[in-house]
Design an enzyme around this catalytic site. Structure first.
Site, PDB file in Angstrom:
ATOM      1  N   LYS A  55       0.853  -1.333  -0.223  1.00 41.26           N
ATOM      2  CA  LYS A  55       0.069  -0.003  -0.028  1.00 41.26           C
ATOM      3  C   LYS A  55       0.729   1.071  -0.046  1.00 41.26           C
ATOM      4  CE  LYS A  55      -3.810  -2.312   2.344  1.00 41.26           C
ATOM      5  NZ  LYS A  55      -4.316  -2.632   3.776  1.00 41.26           N
ATOM      6  N   GLN A  99      -4.164  -1.597  10.354  1.00 43.16           N
ATOM      7  CA  GLN A  99      -3.947  -2.898   9.514  1.00 43.16           C
ATOM      8  C   GLN A  99      -4.330  -3.989  10.451  1.00 43.16           C
ATOM      9  OE1 GLN A  99      -3.040  -3.325   6.250  1.00 43.16           O
ATOM     10  NE2 GLN A  99      -3.826  -5.392   6.614  1.00 43.16           N
ATOM     11  N   ASP A 122     -10.555   3.619   5.185  1.00 41.53           N
ATOM     12  CA  ASP A 122     -10.947   1.871   5.094  1.00 41.53           C
ATOM     13  C   ASP A 122     -12.274   1.916   5.168  1.00 41.53           C
ATOM     14  OD1 ASP A 122      -9.009   0.398   4.412  1.00 41.53           O
ATOM     15  OD2 ASP A 122      -8.211   0.155   6.530  1.00 41.53           O
TER      16      ASP A 122
END
Ligand code: NAP
Length: 293
Positions: A55, A99, A122
């Site tokens: 990412k 994450q 997200d």
């Protein structure tokens, strides 16, 4: 049974997305705004490290800001929350991603709730999931958003179709089921959601126009479970051990080889949904930065 199955390349769609974002990124830079992402990584999980690295690499490649904040696996919840609050206040970062999975002693729901909803690129914060459910999404979670983009790009009609989603996680299956059923363009599907308590999944998948497999079970959906001509979106990323240098290779939740010739279209693994998840993270971060000017 001899259909010329179309391969839906997520890589190709991601390239298209990045090209379309260039102008927006250029406009932001003219205003001295460089879209920035803070990636919060807790512990040494090798899979998570690989995801975060790919990412951040993509952000850097596009000339965007991306920084990884690595914390030890035994960090206590209060300290992690404090770090997230600091990032909430840091105007260099328009997006924050935590994450997953987090180590077991940390309450994932509580930690995710600390990310400012306006920086939750997200789309995992309950406020953003609530907005999505009500039909006014702010940030759509990246994997579901990426899947919609693949369907749009390849002009696969959703409206009036029967979509079967296998998997109901908060990051893939559930938000996707809501989005596809919304009364709007690129919605209006009839959606069935299957999960580990569904007695006979193939009874549903055999009737589906579109199947989205987000299970985490290698090659679970085979040719015998699908209708001829159906579209298969394979979200699964499963490591299967082998004798290669890495010691493993990746397979999806769809038995790719078996469905060729029967499915109308299928996404490969790798190169399908994966690249789109990253592209949508970039898109959401650029959107978050745009909202600050
Ligand atoms: P998850 O949170 O583990 O959820 C899996 C879902 O599948 C659950 O709803 C579970 O049912 C269901 N399930 C598990 N085993 C099943 C079975 N044998 N039969 C029917 N349903 C079953 O997983 P996730 O985070 O959604 O991820 C799913 C897969 O997608 C994983 O392989 C993951 O690595 C991959 N993934 C890929 C991307 C990408 O960018 N390509 C992004 C995210 C995830 P219950 O709810 O009943 O437990």
């Amino acid at each position: 049974m001899n259909i010329d199955t179309k391969i839906l390349s997520g890589k190709e769609v991601a390239t298209f997305v990045y090209r379309n974002l260039e102008a927006k990124i250029g406009d932001l830079k003219k205003e001295d705004v460089i879209p920035g992402l803070a990636a919060v990584l807790v512990g040494e999980d090798p899979g998570s490290k690989v995801y975060v690295r790919s990412k951040t690499r993509r952000f850097n490649k596009l000339g965007l800001l991306s920084e990884t904040f690595l914390f030890p696996a035994d960090i206590d919840e209060g300290s992690l929350i404090h770090e997230i609050q600091m990032l909430n206040e840091n105007s260099n970062f328009h997006g924050i991603l935590v994450q997953l999975p987090l180590p077991k002693h940390l309450n994932e729901k509580k930690v995710l709730h600390e990310v400012l909803p306006q920086k939750d690129v997200d789309g995992f914060h309950t406020e953003n999931l609530g907005l999505l459910t009500a039909g006014y999404p702010r940030y759509v979670p990246c994997t579901p958003k990426g899947i919609l983009e693949i369907l749009k790009y390849y002009e696969i009609l959703i409206e009036g179709k029967h979509v079967v989603i296998v998997g109901r996680s908060n990051i893939v299956g559930r938000p996707l089921s809501i989005l596809l059923g919304l009364k709007r363009k690129f919605g209006n599907a009839t959606v069935t959601v299957c999960h580990s308590r569904t007695p006979d999944i193939s009874e549903h998948t055999k009737r589906a126009d579109i199947i989205i497999a987000a299970v985490g079970v290698p090659q679970m959906i085979g040719a015998d479970m699908i209708k001829e001509g159906s579209t298969l979106i394979d979200v699964g990323i499963n490591r299967v051990k082998d004798d290669s240098e890495n010691g493993y290779h990746l397979v999806g939740d769809v038995d790719f080889q078996s469905v060729l010739g029967k499915a109308g279209a299928v996404t490969p693994v790798p190169g399908g949904v994966g690249p789109m998840t990253i592209a949508m993270l970039v898109a959401n971060t650029v959107e978050a930065a745009s909202r600050t000017i």
